[in-house]
Design a protein around this motif. Structure first.
Motif, mmCIF file in Angstrom:
data_model
loop_
_atom_site.group_PDB
_atom_site.id
_atom_site.type_symbol
_atom_site.label_atom_id
_atom_site.label_comp_id
_atom_site.label_asym_id
_atom_site.label_seq_id
_atom_site.Cartn_x
_atom_site.Cartn_y
_atom_site.Cartn_z
ATOM 1 N N SER A 1 6.978 -51.297 -24.385
ATOM 2 C CA SER A 1 7.566 -52.690 -24.469
ATOM 3 C C SER A 1 8.628 -53.251 -23.401
ATOM 4 N N GLY A 2 8.261 -53.890 -22.673
ATOM 5 C CA GLY A 2 9.383 -54.573 -21.816
ATOM 6 C C GLY A 2 9.385 -53.575 -20.514
ATOM 7 N N THR A 3 8.852 -52.249 -20.508
ATOM 8 C CA THR A 3 9.136 -51.367 -19.462
ATOM 9 C C THR A 3 8.010 -51.475 -18.467
ATOM 10 N N ALA A 4 8.224 -50.911 -17.150
ATOM 11 C CA ALA A 4 7.100 -50.907 -16.224
ATOM 12 C C ALA A 4 6.323 -49.761 -16.128
ATOM 13 N N THR A 5 6.256 -49.062 -17.338
ATOM 14 C CA THR A 5 5.490 -47.933 -17.408
ATOM 15 C C THR A 5 3.838 -48.685 -17.607
ATOM 16 N N LEU A 6 3.090 -47.768 -16.971
ATOM 17 C CA LEU A 6 1.619 -48.301 -16.938
ATOM 18 C C LEU A 6 0.909 -47.568 -18.002
ATOM 19 N N PHE B 1 -10.348 -47.930 -23.252
ATOM 20 C CA PHE B 1 -10.426 -49.573 -22.861
ATOM 21 C C PHE B 1 -11.165 -49.712 -21.657
ATOM 22 N N PRO B 2 -12.072 -50.924 -21.908
ATOM 23 C CA PRO B 2 -12.899 -51.363 -20.905
ATOM 24 C C PRO B 2 -12.114 -51.724 -19.494
ATOM 25 N N PRO B 3 -12.828 -52.088 -18.428
ATOM 26 C CA PRO B 3 -12.197 -52.530 -17.434
ATOM 27 C C PRO B 3 -11.490 -53.894 -17.714
ATOM 28 N N PRO B 4 -10.192 -54.177 -17.306
ATOM 29 C CA PRO B 4 -9.454 -53.486 -16.224
ATOM 30 C C PRO B 4 -8.831 -52.255 -16.739
ATOM 31 N N THR B 5 -8.692 -51.854 -18.059
ATOM 32 C CA THR B 5 -8.436 -50.487 -18.487
ATOM 33 C C THR B 5 -6.815 -50.250 -18.524
ATOM 34 N N ALA B 6 -5.958 -50.740 -17.561
ATOM 35 C CA ALA B 6 -4.621 -50.577 -17.436
ATOM 36 C C ALA B 6 -3.851 -51.594 -17.539
ATOM 37 N N GLY B 7 -2.538 -51.609 -17.870
ATOM 38 C CA GLY B 7 -1.342 -52.853 -17.954
ATOM 39 C C GLY B 7 -0.243 -52.578 -18.241
ATOM 40 N N ARG B 8 0.490 -53.360 -18.451
ATOM 41 C CA ARG B 8 2.023 -53.079 -18.884
ATOM 42 C C ARG B 8 2.065 -53.729 -20.258
ATOM 43 N N VAL B 9 3.010 -53.400 -21.249
ATOM 44 C CA VAL B 9 3.100 -53.640 -22.569
ATOM 45 C C VAL B 9 4.241 -54.707 -22.611
ATOM 46 N N VAL B 10 4.069 -56.052 -23.010
ATOM 47 C CA VAL B 10 5.329 -56.879 -22.940
ATOM 48 C C VAL B 10 5.218 -57.334 -24.458
ATOM 49 N N PRO B 11 6.355 -57.647 -24.910
ATOM 50 C CA PRO B 11 6.776 -58.100 -26.206
ATOM 51 C C PRO B 11 6.141 -59.358 -26.451
ATOM 52 N N GLN B 12 5.561 -59.845 -27.544
ATOM 53 C CA GLN B 12 5.096 -61.306 -27.969
ATOM 54 C C GLN B 12 5.481 -61.197 -29.298
ATOM 55 N N GLY B 13 6.855 -61.877 -29.787
ATOM 56 C CA GLY B 13 7.271 -62.011 -30.950
ATOM 57 C C GLY B 13 7.441 -60.719 -31.367
#
Length: 322
Positions: free
Chosen positions: A285-290, A296-308
């Motif tokens: 959470s909150g890091t730049a790790t992909l 996961f279907p496309p787009p498959t990848a992303g960054r994890v960000v906190p939401q509450g």
């Protein structure tokens, strides 16, 4: 793995991306750049709509509908989850690594969606630059049917290793667990056609993975993620200070970022699986790790960000430089 009442699917056209997925390589094989690594997604098949309600029964349309960022990429207009089967391929430190091998072609499976599949997976793998004979390591995150299928291919009446020059890696914990349980016939069939042939060919290595993980080649580390199966691992990739994590099945779908306690019907230890997800998501959470999801279907990848108290996946487009 228990089987679901799924229809056969003819959709093996997975070289394209959906809304928000961005660009892909000139060959149509999506890839992401992490440091000097290019992580290729090698598509096998999009899974039929019935997969989501079976696999994650707690992800009801009501729950999914409350998460607008899941649509349209990760859920359809009826708030039914989208899922896919694919591998990831990367070259690190001169070693060519394939993470998981999907369902496989021409194999008798109790699940109708997987039975006698006929996809262009090997063609896409070769187009990505990873012809089977060039692969050095095949990492099996765990020994479930939809992660080991292309371990082997048919040669006459026999099943022979698809990657004859590779070492196939799984954890000793994973192997010992399946060796000690009374498997149903469908799973025994999977071991006969997709696991035992690589063991009998002397290509299977059992890896001990401590809590801090173990490096199989510089830049590629296996991390323990127990719960879905006892010996499952995720795969961490590092290069020039940048990091990516391939989930295996510790996270099946992005809806689990919002509901980490939401488990799969095939988790062997649901409580441990939930603890693993919380730990992994908290660390990302909150890091730049992909984060790259194995289903996961496309787009498959992303960054994890906190939401509450939970998390959101902010998609990352494939990199046209890869």
């Amino acid at each position: 793995m228990p089987t679901a009442p799924l229809p056969r699917t003819a959709d093996t056209t997975t070289g394209t991306t959906s809304t928000g997925a961005g660009t892909s390589t000139g060959t149509g094989i999506p890839a992401w750049t992490v440091g000097d690594l290019a992580i290729h997604r090698v598509d096998e098949v999009r899974l039929p709509p019935q997969t989501g309600p079976w696999l994650l029964p707690g992800a009801t349309p009501e729950i999914v509908g409350r998460v607008p960022w899941l649509r349209p990429d990760f859920a359809d207009e009826q708030s039914v989850l989208r899922l896919a089967s694919h591998s990831f391929a990367v070259e690190a430190n001169g070693r060519r690594v394939l993470v998981d091998t999907g369902i496989g072609n021409g194999k008798q499976r109790a699940n109708p969606a997987w039975d006698n599949l006929d996809s262009d997976y090997l063609k896409r793998l070769t187009e990505a630059g990873f012809a089977p004979e060039t692969v050095d390591f095949v990492v099996l995150t765990h020994l479930h049917t939809d992660h080991v299928g292309w371990n082997t291919q048919a040669r006459g009446a026999d099943w022979v290793p698809t990657f004859p020059n590779a070492r196939y890696l799984t954890t000793r914990t994973e192997w010992d667990y399946w060796a000690g349980v009374d498997m149903e016939e469908a799973r025994r069939q999977m071991f006969r056609d997709s696991v035992h042939p690589i063991r009998d060919a002397g290509l299977l290595d059992l890896v001990d993975v401590p809590e801090e993980g173990t490096e199989i080649t510089p830049g590629v580390r296996l991390l323990p993620t127990p719960g879905h199966t006892p010996g499952q691992v995720a795969v961490e990739l590092r290069s020039h200070g940048e990091t990516a994590l391939i989930t295996g099945d510790c996270i099946h779908h992005p809806v689990q970022l919002v509901h980490p306690d939401l488990g799969s019907c095939v988790d062997i230890d649901p409580a441990a699986a939930a603890r693993t997800r919380q730990r992994i998501l908290g660390s990302l959470s909150g890091t730049a790790t992909l984060l790259l999801g194995s289903h996961f279907p496309p787009p498959t990848a992303g960054r994890v960000v906190p939401q509450g108290d939970t998390y959101e996946l902010v998609p990352s487009a494939p990199d046209s430089r890869a």
